[in-house]
Scaffold this motif. Structure first.
Motif, short mmCIF file in Angstrom:
data_model
loop_
_atom_site.label_atom_id
_atom_site.label_comp_id
_atom_site.label_asym_id
_atom_site.label_seq_id
_atom_site.Cartn_x
_atom_site.Cartn_y
_atom_site.Cartn_z
N VAL A 87 -5.08 -1.77 17.68
CA VAL A 87 -3.83 -1.58 16.86
C VAL A 87 -4.91 -0.40 15.75
O VAL A 87 -5.75 -0.84 15.00
CB VAL A 87 -3.02 -2.24 16.53
CG1 VAL A 87 -2.15 -2.90 15.44
CG2 VAL A 87 -2.22 -3.38 17.46
N ARG A 88 -4.49 0.71 14.96
CA ARG A 88 -4.20 1.39 14.28
C ARG A 88 -3.99 1.12 13.06
O ARG A 88 -3.22 0.58 12.76
CB ARG A 88 -4.60 3.14 14.24
CG ARG A 88 -4.83 3.46 15.73
CD ARG A 88 -4.18 5.38 15.70
NE ARG A 88 -5.23 5.67 17.04
CZ ARG A 88 -3.68 6.21 17.65
NH1 ARG A 88 -3.00 6.74 16.94
NH2 ARG A 88 -4.26 6.87 18.79
N LEU A 89 -5.35 1.07 11.55
CA LEU A 89 -4.44 0.81 10.63
C LEU A 89 -2.76 1.18 10.22
O LEU A 89 -2.40 0.51 9.37
CB LEU A 89 -5.77 1.20 9.79
CG LEU A 89 -5.50 0.22 8.23
CD1 LEU A 89 -4.82 -1.03 8.36
CD2 LEU A 89 -6.62 0.46 7.56
N ASN A 90 -3.15 2.62 9.86
CA ASN A 90 -1.94 3.05 9.42
C ASN A 90 -1.06 2.90 10.92
O ASN A 90 0.71 3.21 9.85
CB ASN A 90 -1.62 5.05 9.69
CG ASN A 90 -2.41 5.38 11.74
OD1 ASN A 90 -2.35 4.58 12.30
ND2 ASN A 90 -2.25 6.80 11.86
N TRP A 91 -0.41 1.68 11.50
CA TRP A 91 0.40 1.70 12.14
C TRP A 91 0.65 0.67 11.19
O TRP A 91 2.54 -0.21 11.22
CB TRP A 91 0.12 1.10 13.20
CG TRP A 91 -0.18 2.31 14.77
CD1 TRP A 91 0.14 3.12 14.62
CD2 TRP A 91 -0.66 1.97 15.61
NE1 TRP A 91 -0.55 4.27 15.43
CE2 TRP A 91 -0.95 3.80 16.57
CE3 TRP A 91 -0.47 0.95 16.28
CZ2 TRP A 91 -1.44 3.67 17.54
CZ3 TRP A 91 -0.93 0.58 17.77
CH2 TRP A 91 -1.92 2.22 18.74
N VAL A 92 0.25 -0.66 10.50
CA VAL A 92 0.54 -1.43 9.43
C VAL A 92 0.27 -1.43 8.23
O VAL A 92 0.56 -2.36 7.26
CB VAL A 92 0.20 -2.35 9.94
CG1 VAL A 92 0.02 -3.31 12.09
CG2 VAL A 92 -1.84 -2.04 10.27
N GLU A 93 -0.34 -0.06 8.07
CA GLU A 93 -0.39 -0.17 6.35
C GLU A 93 0.38 -0.29 5.37
O GLU A 93 -0.27 -1.24 4.54
CB GLU A 93 -1.57 1.45 6.30
CG GLU A 93 -2.14 1.17 5.17
CD GLU A 93 -3.46 1.81 4.93
OE1 GLU A 93 -4.88 1.79 3.87
OE2 GLU A 93 -3.70 3.27 5.85
N LEU A 147 -4.80 -10.09 15.13
CA LEU A 147 -4.09 -8.60 14.46
C LEU A 147 -5.58 -7.68 14.16
O LEU A 147 -5.99 -6.68 14.49
CB LEU A 147 -3.01 -8.84 13.56
CG LEU A 147 -2.84 -7.41 12.87
CD1 LEU A 147 -2.22 -6.76 13.75
CD2 LEU A 147 -1.82 -8.18 11.53
N PHE A 148 -6.24 -8.99 13.12
CA PHE A 148 -7.35 -8.68 13.04
C PHE A 148 -8.14 -8.03 14.08
O PHE A 148 -9.20 -6.88 14.19
CB PHE A 148 -8.14 -9.64 12.19
CG PHE A 148 -10.50 -9.02 11.57
CD1 PHE A 148 -10.37 -8.18 10.75
CD2 PHE A 148 -10.71 -9.74 12.80
CE1 PHE A 148 -11.43 -7.82 10.50
CE2 PHE A 148 -12.60 -9.62 12.84
CZ PHE A 148 -12.65 -8.37 11.40
N GLN A 156 7.12 -0.78 9.69
CA GLN A 156 6.00 -1.58 9.82
C GLN A 156 6.35 -3.58 9.33
O GLN A 156 5.88 -3.99 10.39
CB GLN A 156 4.57 -1.15 8.72
CG GLN A 156 4.71 0.23 9.49
CD GLN A 156 3.79 0.88 8.29
OE1 GLN A 156 2.96 0.19 7.64
NE2 GLN A 156 3.07 2.29 9.10
N LEU A 209 -7.27 -4.59 15.36
CA LEU A 209 -7.53 -3.50 14.65
C LEU A 209 -8.22 -3.63 14.60
O LEU A 209 -9.54 -2.46 14.85
CB LEU A 209 -7.13 -4.20 12.82
CG LEU A 209 -5.83 -4.78 12.40
CD1 LEU A 209 -5.67 -4.64 11.28
CD2 LEU A 209 -5.31 -3.16 12.73
N GLU A 210 -9.73 -4.23 14.75
CA GLU A 210 -11.11 -4.37 15.32
C GLU A 210 -11.48 -3.37 16.41
O GLU A 210 -12.46 -2.28 16.20
CB GLU A 210 -12.25 -5.08 14.97
CG GLU A 210 -12.48 -5.42 13.33
CD GLU A 210 -13.03 -5.04 12.19
OE1 GLU A 210 -13.64 -4.35 12.65
OE2 GLU A 210 -12.57 -4.46 11.42
#
Length: 123
Positions: free
Chosen positions: A51-57, A42-43, A10, A46-47
């Protein structure tokens, strides 16, 4: 071990995204730094759910946890300007303090506003 590998992938993905945006920004002739444009994009991704949050969290959490390490080169670089600090040190200090306060106040107000909107959505 799996979480470390996931975090490293990530971070690599976020780094590649940042480098891509920093490369494209001069071509767009926008007077905003690429890092800011990258955060906005990126925001929005994500919104929108692209892009899913679990891809970058995991990677983003690690980067935030180690954020202080990224300021060490800047702090060492300041030592090159000892003459400037001797001459205008109080003015530089004032600017740093006012800027820090402004960022903290802005972040707090924005966080409060986001929290209120999220509470309204959830209820």
């Amino acid at each position: 071990m799996k979480k470390i590998t996931l975090g490293l992938l990530q971070v690599a993905g976020l780094t590649a995204f940042s480098m891509l945006i920093n490369t494209l920004t001069p071509m767009l002739h926008i007077p905003i730094p690429g890092s800011i444009i990258g955060m906005i994009i990126l925001f929005l991704l994500l919104e929108s759910g692209t892009v899913r949050l679990n891809w970058v969290e995991v990677g983003a959490s690690w980067l935030l946890a180690e954020l202080l390490l990224f300021f060490i080169p800047s702090a060492v670089g300041v030592m090159k300007y000892s003459r400037l600090l001797e001459a205008d040190g109080l003015q530089v200090l004032a600017v740093v303090l006012v800027g820090t306060f402004a960022v903290m106040a802005g972040s707090g107000l924005l966080t409060g506003a986001i929290y209120k909107v999220k509470e309204r959505r959830d209820s």
